[in-house]
Write a protein that holds these residues in place. Sequence first.
Motif, PDB file in Angstrom:
ATOM      1  N   THR A 181     -32.653  -6.326   6.804  1.00 54.84           N
ATOM      2  CA  THR A 181     -31.600  -6.318   7.810  1.00 54.84           C
ATOM      3  C   THR A 181     -30.633  -5.153   7.665  1.00 54.84           C
ATOM      4  OG1 THR A 181     -30.223  -7.807   6.468  1.00 54.84           O
ATOM      5  CG2 THR A 181     -31.676  -8.814   8.116  1.00 54.84           C
ATOM      6  N   ARG A 182     -30.785  -4.323   6.633  1.00 49.90           N
ATOM      7  CA  ARG A 182     -29.876  -3.189   6.431  1.00 49.90           C
ATOM      8  C   ARG A 182     -30.568  -2.103   5.625  1.00 49.90           C
ATOM      9  NH1 ARG A 182     -24.954  -2.059   7.618  1.00 49.90           N
ATOM     10  NH2 ARG A 182     -23.677  -0.632   6.374  1.00 49.90           N
ATOM     11  N   VAL A 183     -30.243  -0.840   5.938  1.00 48.12           N
ATOM     12  CA  VAL A 183     -30.831   0.281   5.204  1.00 48.12           C
ATOM     13  C   VAL A 183     -29.731   1.247   4.783  1.00 48.12           C
ATOM     14  CG1 VAL A 183     -33.062   0.131   6.357  1.00 48.12           C
ATOM     15  CG2 VAL A 183     -31.279   1.601   7.322  1.00 48.12           C
ATOM     16  N   SER A 184     -29.999   1.978   3.707  1.00 46.89           N
ATOM     17  CA  SER A 184     -29.091   3.009   3.222  1.00 46.89           C
ATOM     18  C   SER A 184     -29.927   4.187   2.745  1.00 46.89           C
ATOM     19  CB  SER A 184     -28.232   2.465   2.073  1.00 46.89           C
ATOM     20  OG  SER A 184     -27.524   3.500   1.425  1.00 46.89           O
ATOM     21  N   LEU A 185     -29.496   5.407   3.064  1.00 42.88           N
ATOM     22  CA  LEU A 185     -30.155   6.624   2.594  1.00 42.88           C
ATOM     23  C   LEU A 185     -29.102   7.563   2.022  1.00 42.88           C
ATOM     24  CD1 LEU A 185     -32.612   7.350   5.553  1.00 42.88           C
ATOM     25  CD2 LEU A 185     -33.257   6.663   3.234  1.00 42.88           C
ATOM     26  N   LYS A 186     -29.459   8.263   0.946  1.00 42.60           N
ATOM     27  CA  LYS A 186     -28.549   9.212   0.322  1.00 42.60           C
ATOM     28  C   LYS A 186     -29.132  10.617   0.395  1.00 42.60           C
ATOM     29  CE  LYS A 186     -26.108   6.201  -2.929  1.00 42.60           C
ATOM     30  NZ  LYS A 186     -26.532   4.943  -2.323  1.00 42.60           N
ATOM     31  N   SER A 208     -25.689   4.488   6.169  1.00 40.83           N
ATOM     32  CA  SER A 208     -26.125   3.086   6.199  1.00 40.83           C
ATOM     33  C   SER A 208     -26.022   2.554   7.622  1.00 40.83           C
ATOM     34  CB  SER A 208     -25.297   2.219   5.240  1.00 40.83           C
ATOM     35  OG  SER A 208     -23.926   2.220   5.602  1.00 40.83           O
ATOM     36  N   ASN A 209     -26.936   1.651   7.953  1.00 41.86           N
ATOM     37  CA  ASN A 209     -26.959   1.075   9.290  1.00 41.86           C
ATOM     38  C   ASN A 209     -27.731  -0.229   9.262  1.00 41.86           C
ATOM     39  OD1 ASN A 209     -26.439   1.005  12.093  1.00 41.86           O
ATOM     40  ND2 ASN A 209     -28.444   1.862  12.563  1.00 41.86           N
ATOM     41  N   SER A 210     -27.427  -1.078  10.211  1.00 41.12           N
ATOM     42  CA  SER A 210     -28.182  -2.308  10.412  1.00 41.12           C
ATOM     43  C   SER A 210     -28.534  -2.422  11.883  1.00 41.12           C
ATOM     44  CB  SER A 210     -27.372  -3.534   9.978  1.00 41.12           C
ATOM     45  OG  SER A 210     -28.048  -4.724  10.365  1.00 41.12           O
ATOM     46  N   TYR A 212     -29.491  -5.165  12.996  1.00 39.66           N
ATOM     47  CA  TYR A 212     -29.480  -6.624  13.196  1.00 39.66           C
ATOM     48  C   TYR A 212     -28.094  -7.238  12.957  1.00 39.66           C
ATOM     49  CZ  TYR A 212     -34.285  -5.268  12.645  1.00 39.66           C
ATOM     50  OH  TYR A 212     -35.487  -4.608  12.783  1.00 39.66           O
ATOM     51  N   GLY A 213     -27.046  -6.413  13.084  1.00 35.49           N
ATOM     52  CA  GLY A 213     -25.695  -6.931  12.964  1.00 35.49           C
ATOM     53  C   GLY A 213     -25.261  -7.228  11.545  1.00 35.49           C
ATOM     54  N   ASP A 214     -25.921  -6.615  10.551  1.00 37.96           N
ATOM     55  CA  ASP A 214     -25.585  -6.856   9.152  1.00 37.96           C
ATOM     56  C   ASP A 214     -24.772  -5.690   8.595  1.00 37.96           C
ATOM     57  OD1 ASP A 214     -25.457  -7.969   6.661  1.00 37.96           O
ATOM     58  OD2 ASP A 214     -27.515  -7.522   6.095  1.00 37.96           O
ATOM     59  N   GLY A 215     -23.716  -5.306   9.305  1.00 38.92           N
ATOM     60  CA  GLY A 215     -22.873  -4.212   8.861  1.00 38.92           C
ATOM     61  C   GLY A 215     -22.838  -3.082   9.870  1.00 38.92           C
ATOM     62  N   ALA A 216     -21.813  -2.238   9.742  1.00 36.65           N
ATOM     63  CA  ALA A 216     -21.592  -1.159  10.696  1.00 36.65           C
ATOM     64  C   ALA A 216     -22.451   0.055  10.372  1.00 36.65           C
ATOM     65  CB  ALA A 216     -20.115  -0.752  10.684  1.00 36.65           C
ATOM     66  N   HIS A 217     -22.547   0.951  11.349  1.00 36.71           N
ATOM     67  CA  HIS A 217     -23.175   2.253  11.155  1.00 36.71           C
ATOM     68  C   HIS A 217     -22.136   3.144  10.494  1.00 36.71           C
ATOM     69  CE1 HIS A 217     -24.899   6.119  13.209  1.00 36.71           C
ATOM     70  NE2 HIS A 217     -25.239   6.037  11.930  1.00 36.71           N
ATOM     71  N   GLU A 218     -22.393   3.565   9.261  1.00 42.12           N
ATOM     72  CA  GLU A 218     -21.409   4.306   8.486  1.00 42.12           C
ATOM     73  C   GLU A 218     -22.034   5.524   7.813  1.00 42.12           C
ATOM     74  OE1 GLU A 218     -18.682   0.475   7.122  1.00 42.12           O
ATOM     75  OE2 GLU A 218     -19.985   1.468   5.664  1.00 42.12           O
ATOM     76  N   ILE A 219     -21.229   6.567   7.679  1.00 38.31           N
ATOM     77  CA  ILE A 219     -21.602   7.718   6.870  1.00 38.31           C
ATOM     78  C   ILE A 219     -20.462   7.933   5.888  1.00 38.31           C
ATOM     79  CG2 ILE A 219     -22.203  10.159   6.837  1.00 38.31           C
ATOM     80  CD1 ILE A 219     -23.149   9.865   9.718  1.00 38.31           C
ATOM     81  N   SER A 220     -20.764   7.870   4.594  1.00 37.98           N
ATOM     82  CA  SER A 220     -19.739   7.933   3.555  1.00 37.98           C
ATOM     83  C   SER A 220     -20.051   9.060   2.586  1.00 37.98           C
ATOM     84  CB  SER A 220     -19.684   6.612   2.775  1.00 37.98           C
ATOM     85  OG  SER A 220     -19.636   5.504   3.635  1.00 37.98           O
ATOM     86  N   GLY A 352     -30.877  -5.287  -3.058  1.00 41.06           N
ATOM     87  CA  GLY A 352     -30.509  -4.079  -2.344  1.00 41.06           C
ATOM     88  C   GLY A 352     -29.186  -4.177  -1.616  1.00 41.06           C
ATOM     89  N   ARG A 353     -28.957  -5.280  -0.937  1.00 46.00           N
ATOM     90  CA  ARG A 353     -27.722  -5.414  -0.168  1.00 46.00           C
ATOM     91  C   ARG A 353     -26.509  -5.424  -1.097  1.00 46.00           C
ATOM     92  NH1 ARG A 353     -24.031  -8.515   2.486  1.00 46.00           N
ATOM     93  NH2 ARG A 353     -23.863  -8.169   4.742  1.00 46.00           N
ATOM     94  N   ARG A 354     -26.629  -6.121  -2.223  1.00 44.27           N
ATOM     95  CA  ARG A 354     -25.516  -6.191  -3.161  1.00 44.27           C
ATOM     96  C   ARG A 354     -25.272  -4.827  -3.801  1.00 44.27           C
ATOM     97  NH1 ARG A 354     -20.666  -7.833  -3.613  1.00 44.27           N
ATOM     98  NH2 ARG A 354     -19.976  -8.367  -5.734  1.00 44.27           N
ATOM     99  N   ARG A 355     -26.340  -4.067  -4.026  1.00 41.37           N
ATOM    100  CA  ARG A 355     -26.175  -2.723  -4.587  1.00 41.37           C
ATOM    101  C   ARG A 355     -25.300  -1.877  -3.667  1.00 41.37           C
ATOM    102  NH1 ARG A 355     -31.157  -0.916  -4.284  1.00 41.37           N
ATOM    103  NH2 ARG A 355     -31.729  -2.164  -6.095  1.00 41.37           N
ATOM    104  N   MET A 356     -25.570  -1.930  -2.365  1.00 45.29           N
ATOM    105  CA  MET A 356     -24.771  -1.157  -1.413  1.00 45.29           C
ATOM    106  C   MET A 356     -23.307  -1.584  -1.457  1.00 45.29           C
ATOM    107  SD  MET A 356     -27.234  -0.782   1.948  1.00 45.29           S
ATOM    108  CE  MET A 356     -28.480  -2.056   1.771  1.00 45.29           C
ATOM    109  N   GLU A 357     -23.066  -2.884  -1.549  1.00 43.58           N
ATOM    110  CA  GLU A 357     -21.698  -3.388  -1.590  1.00 43.58           C
ATOM    111  C   GLU A 357     -20.976  -2.921  -2.849  1.00 43.58           C
ATOM    112  OE1 GLU A 357     -22.638  -7.541   0.877  1.00 43.58           O
ATOM    113  OE2 GLU A 357     -22.510  -7.548  -1.310  1.00 43.58           O
ATOM    114  N   LEU A 358     -21.661  -2.953  -3.980  1.00 41.79           N
ATOM    115  CA  LEU A 358     -21.044  -2.554  -5.243  1.00 41.79           C
ATOM    116  C   LEU A 358     -20.708  -1.070  -5.256  1.00 41.79           C
ATOM    117  CD1 LEU A 358     -23.228  -4.613  -7.747  1.00 41.79           C
ATOM    118  CD2 LEU A 358     -20.788  -4.981  -7.241  1.00 41.79           C
ATOM    119  N   GLU A 359     -21.534  -0.245  -4.631  1.00 36.33           N
ATOM    120  CA  GLU A 359     -21.232   1.182  -4.561  1.00 36.33           C
ATOM    121  C   GLU A 359     -19.921   1.425  -3.819  1.00 36.33           C
ATOM    122  OE1 GLU A 359     -24.731   2.696  -2.749  1.00 36.33           O
ATOM    123  OE2 GLU A 359     -25.805   2.974  -4.638  1.00 36.33           O
TER     124      GLU A 359
END
Length: 366
Positions: A181-186, A208-210, A212-220, A352-359
């Motif tokens: 439901t969510r992806v992240s690329l570095k 990062s983007n979802s 399926y409504g599991d978080g916003a489209h973000e570039i950090s 994976g999802r928790r890893r993104m949150e912890l970052e």
Amino acid sequence: MTAASFETSDLRPDARFTDATARETCRQKMEQYIERGRGAAANLVGRILSETPRDRYVPASALRFVPANDTTLSLSLAEESRLIHSHALDQTAERAGLRLGYLHDLVERKQPWSTELAASNLNTLLAHTEGRFLVREVGQTVRGILSDSYRRIDSRPTIDALIAESETAGAVIVDGTYTETRVSLKVVRAEPIEVFDGEWMVFGLDYSNSDYGDGAHEISAFLLRLWCLNGAVSAKEVRRVHLGRRVSGDGFSERTLRLDTAAQASATRDEVRNLLRPEASGRLVESIRRANAKPVQAESIGAWLKPRLTKAEATDVSAKFASADIVELPAGQTTWRLSNAISWLAKNTSDGRRRMELEHVAGEAI
């Protein structure tokens, strides 16, 4: 779509390295990181691009849940049975007004009667829920049940834009995290920066983007520490790419939806271009310098971590912070060391999802 071209030989010795051993160690770590991550990131991108959601708009009252077996639920749509992802199940419960704690308790009991009761509760509430939902599925699994006004920022065209603009800027995709439901690329710009004496890093972006409504489209933005490859995602640099008026629902032509998607991809390219400029890393460098100069008392860490981490996570971070380790973590009792202790936990987290949150929590510490 092609991955950015990058040769590890581009990481030439830099005259700014004053210690030959440090220079060589950092160069080797960067090469290893790129080589290890390049193939995995390419596979991840391929997987994302191969998953095209199928959309349909369904009245709430037409959604019907049935026990798939004695322990799991499925969704019946137009006489077709679909598996339902736990994320989509939670979305449905929230929109229908069913408390998530109660639903989880029933589902986790894994008993025929509890599964039947969960389905009955959902169906009764949905029968009295007005409006309709956007149902997004991949293959035989429903991954998202969203508002019919949900604005789709699909990962595929924006990832194409990310890769193209990164390649133009001389950056390369080196890492990624995938959940259903969510992806992240570095991506990183392989130009070492001496943030402070002896601390060499490379600047990068986290997309990062979802779908399926599991978080916003973000570039950090983030800085990757070469000694240990801990990389906090800085919450200070988060950019949300939601431009123009909302284009959603099924009242728009395919041409309008395609144009809206093209605008989203163009906005992504603009953001990547702006954030990958050589001067753009300056604010983040200054944040880390301040964090490295700011002492933190070990006894105060627990109170800061409590609302952000689980009890077990906070214990691990506190123990790592208090350890004698000055390889995976920078020396000193500082907020920079605390940020790296959280990044260390993220790096060693399998979910994976928790890893993104912890970052992002690590970035918040900075």
